[in-house]
Scaffold this motif. Structure first.
Motif, PDB file in Angstrom:
ATOM      1  N   ARG A 114      39.477 169.158  25.521  1.00 37.64           N
ATOM      2  CA  ARG A 114      40.414 168.137  26.008  1.00 37.64           C
ATOM      3  C   ARG A 114      39.721 166.780  25.933  1.00 37.64           C
ATOM      4  O   ARG A 114      38.604 166.609  26.388  1.00 37.64           O
ATOM      5  CB  ARG A 114      40.852 168.424  27.444  1.00 37.64           C
ATOM      6  N   GLY A 120      47.581 165.767  28.516  1.00 37.17           N
ATOM      7  CA  GLY A 120      47.954 167.156  28.288  1.00 37.17           C
ATOM      8  C   GLY A 120      46.853 168.133  28.637  1.00 37.17           C
ATOM      9  O   GLY A 120      45.724 167.756  28.988  1.00 37.17           O
ATOM     10  N   GLU A 123      43.180 172.071  24.530  1.00 31.98           N
ATOM     11  CA  GLU A 123      43.676 172.746  23.336  1.00 31.98           C
ATOM     12  C   GLU A 123      42.594 173.648  22.750  1.00 31.98           C
ATOM     13  O   GLU A 123      41.407 173.368  22.874  1.00 31.98           O
ATOM     14  CB  GLU A 123      44.114 171.721  22.293  1.00 31.98           C
TER      15      GLU A 123
END
Length: 367
Positions: A114, A120, A123
């Motif tokens: 991240r 967000g 990932e």
């Protein structure tokens, strides 16, 4: 050129006179040539292309098989290919035949990444643990920023990472702020210090190349396993590639590495043995014989670690043979078609043969 053009025009006129024959010949050749082209393209990509690095012919891998991923003790009848971090350091510091020896994991680690300040969730990405001289061994610099140095691969050094160009382009839109940016990788704060050159996808031909390279010194935090691979001298988990000096021979380096390996195994094994084991002559002799079988075989690594080559070499050679036979059969069939057509044309043009056929035709006599 004039004669060539004349021959081409003549050939096209002959093909136009016999479109059916021409279609059969073209389709037959297309099948044979197409099959060979497709197979050769695959062979070229897997077995013939070199890594996009400086002087790939100088690169040699310490090992000749594809053992993976963590082992203990002897390997494949004594042929070493996996090394502990401590053994790698010993070979690196006692191999004057090489300008550099780099170590890296034969597997990719799952990373949760991240970017600092991103809203967000983290990932998933793929990462490879490498030694600090990894890019230097391959003779590569960074496309932007910098690559690792030996100082980055030491205990207590600030965690840093190098991002692949493909990941930078596809996931971060070539954002220049990525270089020097802060990222959280597996709950640890890293700084991306550089971008790898375009076209470099690592040391191994993979369908899923690494997105990030991180130093081996950060292994405990990246993998999060106990015991730590980095601090376990008995656990063998690293591939090693070296750049051989111009004046060094392969057999000479191979022999020296084997001696260093055997001395390392004997010293570490003997140091860990109990007094009772050291006094057991049968056990000591058996251990001595076992160590005497351990060796290092150098294999060319200009095309990287040949895991896919090892796995698919026999199949690819068989496919090339079959494709060659298909092309040979196609050429033979076309040759037979030309011979049959030429013979038929001569037969049609021969008046004597036609007359003889009429003369010897059976006749019915009238009564």
């Amino acid at each position: 050129m004039g004669a060539l053009l004349q021959d081409l025009r003549h050939g096209l006129r002959m093909l136009a006179k016999n479109p059916g024959f021409a279609a059969v010949a073209v389709i037959t050749l297309a099948l044979g040539i197409g099959a060979n082209t497709a197979i050769f393209t695959l062979v070229d990509a897997i077995m013939l292309k070199s890594l996009p690095v400086a002087n790939p012919k100088q690169l040699y891998r310490l090992g000749d098989n594809d053992n993976c991923c963590v082992m203990i003790g002897t390997q494949n009848g004594g042929s070493f290919v996996l090394y502990s971090y401590q053994l790698y350091e010993h070979l690196r510091d006692h191999s004057p035949e090489f300008t550099h020896l780099a170590a890296f994991t034969p597997f990719l680690a799952d990373l949760s990444v991240r970017r600092s300040g991103a809203s967000g969730p983290a990932e998933p990405y793929q990462g490879e643990l490498v030694s600090g001289n990894y890019f230097e061994t391959f003779g590569l610099g960074a496309f932007a920023g910098r690559v690792f140095t030996s100082k980055d691969d030491t205990a207590g050094a600030p965690p840093v990472a190098v991002m692949s160009y493909h990941t930078w382009q596809e996931h971060f839109g070539l954002d220049p702020a990525v270089i020097g940016g802060a990222f959280t990788i597996n709950q640890v704060a890293y700084t991306v210090v550089g971008i790898a050159p375009p076209g470099f996808f690592g040391d191994t031909l993979r369908s899923d190349p690494p997105d990030f390279w991180v130093p081996l010194s950060t292994e405990p935090a990246v993998l999060g396993r106990l015991p730590s691979l980095l601090h376990s001298p008995k656990l063998e988990w690293l591939y090693v590639i070296g750049r051989l000096k111009n004046n060094a021979g392969v057999l000479q380096a191979q022999s020296h590495l084997t001696i260093e390996l055997q001395q390392w195994l004997w010293s570490t094994g003997y140091a860990e043995a109990t007094p009772e084991q050291r006094n057991d002559k049968t056990l000591v002799e058996r251990y001595r014989q076992e160590i005497g079988q351990q060796h290092i075989h150098l294999t060319p690594a200009g095309s990287g670690v040949d895991k896919m080559q090892t796995d698919y070499a026999a199949g690819l050679r068989l496919l090339m043979t079959v494709a060659g036979l298909v092309l040979l059969i196609a050429c033979a069939n076309i040759a037979n078609l030309f011979l049959a057509r030429h013979r038929g044309a001569r037969h049609a043009r021969c008046p004597t043969r036609r007359r003889h056929q009429r003369d010897f035709r059976p006749q019915v006599l009238s009564q």
